[in-house]
Design a protein around this motif. Structure first.
Motif, PDB file in Angstrom:
ATOM      1  N   PRO A   7     -20.129 -20.390  10.555  1.00 29.56           N
ATOM      2  CA  PRO A   7     -21.415 -19.731  10.747  1.00 29.56           C
ATOM      3  C   PRO A   7     -22.558 -20.728  10.667  1.00 29.56           C
ATOM      4  O   PRO A   7     -22.498 -21.723   9.958  1.00 29.56           O
ATOM      5  CB  PRO A   7     -21.489 -18.717   9.605  1.00 29.56           C
ATOM      6  N   ASP A   8     -23.576 -20.453  11.429  1.00 28.52           N
ATOM      7  CA  ASP A   8     -24.785 -21.259  11.430  1.00 28.52           C
ATOM      8  C   ASP A   8     -25.405 -21.187  10.038  1.00 28.52           C
ATOM      9  O   ASP A   8     -25.683 -20.107   9.530  1.00 28.52           O
ATOM     10  CB  ASP A   8     -25.747 -20.699  12.480  1.00 28.52           C
ATOM     11  N   PRO A   9     -25.630 -22.326   9.380  1.00 27.10           N
ATOM     12  CA  PRO A   9     -26.171 -22.282   8.020  1.00 27.10           C
ATOM     13  C   PRO A   9     -27.573 -21.689   7.942  1.00 27.10           C
ATOM     14  O   PRO A   9     -28.022 -21.288   6.886  1.00 27.10           O
ATOM     15  CB  PRO A   9     -26.160 -23.749   7.578  1.00 27.10           C
ATOM     16  N   GLU A  35     -33.141 -12.681  17.603  1.00 29.84           N
ATOM     17  CA  GLU A  35     -34.447 -13.066  18.135  1.00 29.84           C
ATOM     18  C   GLU A  35     -35.481 -13.213  17.016  1.00 29.84           C
ATOM     19  O   GLU A  35     -36.254 -14.165  16.980  1.00 29.84           O
ATOM     20  CB  GLU A  35     -34.913 -12.026  19.144  1.00 29.84           C
ATOM     21  N   ARG A  36     -35.481 -12.287  16.077  1.00 30.54           N
ATOM     22  CA  ARG A  36     -36.455 -12.314  14.972  1.00 30.54           C
ATOM     23  C   ARG A  36     -36.216 -13.468  14.005  1.00 30.54           C
ATOM     24  O   ARG A  36     -37.151 -13.939  13.371  1.00 30.54           O
ATOM     25  CB  ARG A  36     -36.426 -10.995  14.214  1.00 30.54           C
ATOM     26  N   THR A  37     -34.962 -13.896  13.869  1.00 29.88           N
ATOM     27  CA  THR A  37     -34.642 -14.963  12.917  1.00 29.88           C
ATOM     28  C   THR A  37     -34.520 -16.330  13.585  1.00 29.88           C
ATOM     29  O   THR A  37     -34.452 -17.339  12.884  1.00 29.88           O
ATOM     30  CB  THR A  37     -33.324 -14.659  12.173  1.00 29.88           C
ATOM     31  N   GLY A  38     -34.451 -16.352  14.915  1.00 27.49           N
ATOM     32  CA  GLY A  38     -34.322 -17.617  15.627  1.00 27.49           C
ATOM     33  C   GLY A  38     -32.946 -18.240  15.497  1.00 27.49           C
ATOM     34  O   GLY A  38     -32.781 -19.448  15.595  1.00 27.49           O
ATOM     35  N   VAL A  39     -31.937 -17.408  15.271  1.00 23.52           N
ATOM     36  CA  VAL A  39     -30.557 -17.860  15.094  1.00 23.52           C
ATOM     37  C   VAL A  39     -29.717 -17.261  16.218  1.00 23.52           C
ATOM     38  O   VAL A  39     -30.051 -16.199  16.742  1.00 23.52           O
ATOM     39  CB  VAL A  39     -30.034 -17.407  13.703  1.00 23.52           C
ATOM     40  N   SER A  40     -28.634 -17.912  16.576  1.00 20.32           N
ATOM     41  CA  SER A  40     -27.796 -17.404  17.666  1.00 20.32           C
ATOM     42  C   SER A  40     -27.240 -16.021  17.338  1.00 20.32           C
ATOM     43  O   SER A  40     -27.010 -15.685  16.176  1.00 20.32           O
ATOM     44  CB  SER A  40     -26.638 -18.361  17.955  1.00 20.32           C
ATOM     45  N   ARG A  41     -27.034 -15.236  18.379  1.00 22.14           N
ATOM     46  CA  ARG A  41     -26.501 -13.887  18.208  1.00 22.14           C
ATOM     47  C   ARG A  41     -25.136 -13.924  17.536  1.00 22.14           C
ATOM     48  O   ARG A  41     -24.823 -13.103  16.677  1.00 22.14           O
ATOM     49  CB  ARG A  41     -26.412 -13.188  19.577  1.00 22.14           C
ATOM     50  N   GLN A  42     -24.311 -14.886  17.913  1.00 25.03           N
ATOM     51  CA  GLN A  42     -22.971 -14.991  17.338  1.00 25.03           C
ATOM     52  C   GLN A  42     -23.032 -15.285  15.839  1.00 25.03           C
ATOM     53  O   GLN A  42     -22.274 -14.706  15.053  1.00 25.03           O
ATOM     54  CB  GLN A  42     -22.155 -16.079  18.057  1.00 25.03           C
ATOM     55  N   ALA A  43     -23.924 -16.188  15.428  1.00 24.36           N
ATOM     56  CA  ALA A  43     -24.049 -16.523  14.005  1.00 24.36           C
ATOM     57  C   ALA A  43     -24.556 -15.319  13.217  1.00 24.36           C
ATOM     58  O   ALA A  43     -24.073 -15.035  12.121  1.00 24.36           O
ATOM     59  CB  ALA A  43     -24.987 -17.714  13.821  1.00 24.36           C
TER      60      ALA A  43
END
Length: 87
Positions: A7-9, A35-43
């Protein structure tokens, strides 16, 4: 040397719970949270599934979409003093 996949840290519990708690809508889709967190959907999806097991969020599939919402336990995680009843 390559990093192990995982997972993306930056997909941390607090930022995801804050996105859910501050949303106008009572539920959000995985893509909305990403989108709100700026993290990939998969992560975000991986983190949300673990957070469901921990009781911090809940989920339901509606048609082909999956929506998520913060639980009382998730709100307590964000603000343990306010939500513990020790006011």
């Amino acid at each position: 040397m390559t990093d192990k996949p995982g997972p993306d840290p930056t997909a941390d519990r607090k930022s995801i719970l804050e996105a859910l708690a501050l949303a106008y809508s009572p539920v959000l889709g995985t893509s909305d949270i990403a989108e709100r967190t700026g993290v990939s959907r998969q992560a975000v999806d991986q983190r949300l599934r673990r957070m469901t097991e921990d009781g911090l969020v809940d989920t339901r599939k509606i048609g082909r979409a999956r929506v998520w919402w913060i639980t009382n336990e998730g709100r307590a995680y964000l603000d343990p003093v306010t939500d513990s009843g020790n006011q």
